[in-house]
Design an enzyme around this catalytic site. Sequence first.
Site, PDB file in Angstrom:
ATOM      1  N   ARG A 146       3.621  49.156  51.218  1.00 52.60           N
ATOM      2  CA  ARG A 146       4.483  50.573  51.026  1.00 52.60           C
ATOM      3  C   ARG A 146       3.322  51.593  50.154  1.00 52.60           C
ATOM      4  NH1 ARG A 146       7.417  54.353  53.571  1.00 52.60           N
ATOM      5  NH2 ARG A 146       9.295  55.195  52.215  1.00 52.60           N
ATOM      6  N   THR A 193       5.938  57.193  63.389  1.00 53.11           N
ATOM      7  CA  THR A 193       6.088  55.784  62.692  1.00 53.11           C
ATOM      8  C   THR A 193       6.084  54.775  64.085  1.00 53.11           C
ATOM      9  OG1 THR A 193       7.209  56.436  61.021  1.00 53.11           O
ATOM     10  CG2 THR A 193       7.630  54.098  61.348  1.00 53.11           C
ATOM     11  N   THR A 246       3.661  53.307  58.997  1.00 53.57           N
ATOM     12  CA  THR A 246       4.007  54.574  59.209  1.00 53.57           C
ATOM     13  C   THR A 246       2.859  55.543  58.301  1.00 53.57           C
ATOM     14  OG1 THR A 246       5.811  56.304  58.733  1.00 53.57           O
ATOM     15  CG2 THR A 246       5.639  54.665  56.951  1.00 53.57           C
ATOM     16  N   ASN A 287       4.641  58.513  57.780  1.00 51.29           N
ATOM     17  CA  ASN A 287       5.871  59.363  57.744  1.00 51.29           C
ATOM     18  C   ASN A 287       6.192  60.310  58.829  1.00 51.29           C
ATOM     19  OD1 ASN A 287       8.562  59.783  56.753  1.00 51.29           O
ATOM     20  ND2 ASN A 287       7.701  61.324  55.155  1.00 51.29           N
ATOM     21  N   GLU A 316       4.456  60.423  52.594  1.00 56.97           N
ATOM     22  CA  GLU A 316       5.397  59.609  52.062  1.00 56.97           C
ATOM     23  C   GLU A 316       6.075  60.044  51.090  1.00 56.97           C
ATOM     24  OE1 GLU A 316       6.682  57.209  54.759  1.00 56.97           O
ATOM     25  OE2 GLU A 316       4.509  56.702  54.719  1.00 56.97           O
ATOM     26  N   ASP A 349       9.718  60.456  51.058  1.00 61.19           N
ATOM     27  CA  ASP A 349      10.801  59.587  51.027  1.00 61.19           C
ATOM     28  C   ASP A 349      11.478  59.519  49.526  1.00 61.19           C
ATOM     29  OD1 ASP A 349      10.783  59.148  53.666  1.00 61.19           O
ATOM     30  OD2 ASP A 349       9.556  57.331  53.968  1.00 61.19           O
ATOM     31  N   SER A 381      13.289  53.191  55.049  1.00 58.35           N
ATOM     32  CA  SER A 381      14.112  52.588  56.092  1.00 58.35           C
ATOM     33  C   SER A 381      13.519  51.613  56.891  1.00 58.35           C
ATOM     34  CB  SER A 381      14.598  53.757  57.028  1.00 58.35           C
ATOM     35  OG  SER A 381      15.326  54.713  55.992  1.00 58.35           O
ATOM     36  N   GLY A 389      13.176  56.956  61.302  1.00 60.35           N
ATOM     37  CA  GLY A 389      13.571  57.378  59.947  1.00 60.35           C
ATOM     38  C   GLY A 389      14.832  56.704  59.724  1.00 60.35           C
TER      39      GLY A 389
END
Length: 572
Positions: A110, A383, A401, A403, A422, A425, A455, A475
């Site tokens: 991430r 994504t 992703t 995003n 991102e 998020d 998510s 999402g």
Amino acid sequence: MNFSLRSRALLLGLLLAGGGAAMAADGAPKASPSTAMAQRPGHAGIASANFMATNAGFEVLAKGGNAFDAAVAVASTLSVVEPESSGIGGGFMATLHIAKGNRNVFIDAREMAPMAVNPKDYLNPDGTPNRDTALKGPLSAGIPGEPAGLALLAKRYGKLPLSVSLAPAIRIARDGFKPDPRLLGSIKEEQKNLERWPASAAKFLPNGQPPATGEIWRDPDQAHTWELIAEQGDAGFYRGETAQKLVDAVHAAGGNWTLQDLANYRAKERTPITVDYRGYQIVTAPPPSSGGVAIAEILNILRGYDLAQMDQAHRVHYIVEAMRRAFRDHNDYLGDPDFVKMPLDMLLSPYYADGLRQSILPDQATPSSMLPHGPAQDPGMHTTHFSIIDKDGNMVGITSTVNYILGSTFVAKGTGVLLNDEMDDFALVPNKPNVYGLLGSKANAPEGGKRMLSSMSPSIVIGKDRSAVIGSPGGSTIITQVLEGILHFIDGQSAQQIAADKRFHHQFLPDVVDVEDGVFDAATSDSLRKMGYTLKPREAWGFMNVVTWDHRDNKLDAASDPRRPSGLGKVE
Ligand code: DON
């Protein structure tokens, strides 16, 4: 919302925590034990959002690679052919089942906030949220995780060098390909934003316009950046030439990354969340994804009902009420496990689920009235998720992703790297929804070096007779789509049926059930309205890619969402 029941459930959970689902509270990598599976399918299945990516995976399998080498090939090829969804400037989450030793592993690649992140950058002078800095340009971008994640995947779990598994992506980026209508449509949709940054325009708008249908489109800068990674591993991205170019480009456009931010980035192994449901073990994503916690919480609530004996309206009622409660907890508690203490023992405990179940009335919706709510935007179909099972029974699901559509729309000059957006998020502004209508608390507030909540829920379902790899973009709807996929698989459905099933979604706030056209018949919709539900049509439903394995005859099936023509599920 019934506060007293909720606090009672919380208390009960705290007192009696234990059992139920396993979790990674501290981020320390612990492979979770798995249901034993002695067989090998003898052939492989791959389902991804683009046929060139699926074929790249098979190309690398033919060179002697395993599922994890194939995953490197699929992800890097998607970066080239489906840049609107994921890529080299983004991040991913991966759930792995390693056949040898029967272990389950999770990789967190991430993005993370740069150390100099400043929450004020996401506010207008009058204190309202600045949606432009949150979603466009370099301030919207976290430090990418994809290159580090793929290098880790190849080194620890693959059999081939990166030079082999990245070869298809490098070749396609250099020689060019014909973009599919979805990519062309994304470029047209974002043309105005792409025109704001010369390197974005140079990449996506050759001759000042989106590529024409049927035209060959090349990305030599991205090919070069992948080549450096193929030669040097993640140092080819996070240090040296590429790192310097990224930092220079970000600074020139008003961003705040440093070389140190890039050098500090690490992909992390975490213990996956595992939950048992109706004889199956579900292996799924831990924080900084909220997906696995929510899926485990929902399944723990649902295990108290005999859904098969109910009419559709009541089945949906109980599933929606479970979704509502899980998303409430998502908003309140979840964030990066390296920064926040989360009551995972409680959230994953069957006793906590017992308490929540008591707060669900048999024929009536519970209103979500606790927080102010904002409208959820349609998450479109950016994504991407792909699923792979190889001949030896290794399984991997990766959701990857940048995003929102084409990420930040910002390309760093000379690298071909399209940066993610991102940062949106994070709960950038307390109690204001992000682009998916999700609210967050302090747990997901932006901080330097912290990873934003996701998510993404790549999941592996392991049973005695059948197993599956399931995932989707979408999402906040990722969580509910994957949950419904898991329930359908356990009900005995095929990969094709699971990918095609109509879907519904509830995320606590806004307090509506999003429904796909045709998911409920008229009588069911009527009953649900009478129970107090507001049904709201939603057009976009992710892009599910599923591979299933029947252990009884070793048959594999791979299916890509029939709503999206560019995908390919293939067994060879
Ligand atoms: O990590 C997340 O949860 C989001 N960035 C995923 C975005 C997404 O699925 C967009 N697509 N349909």
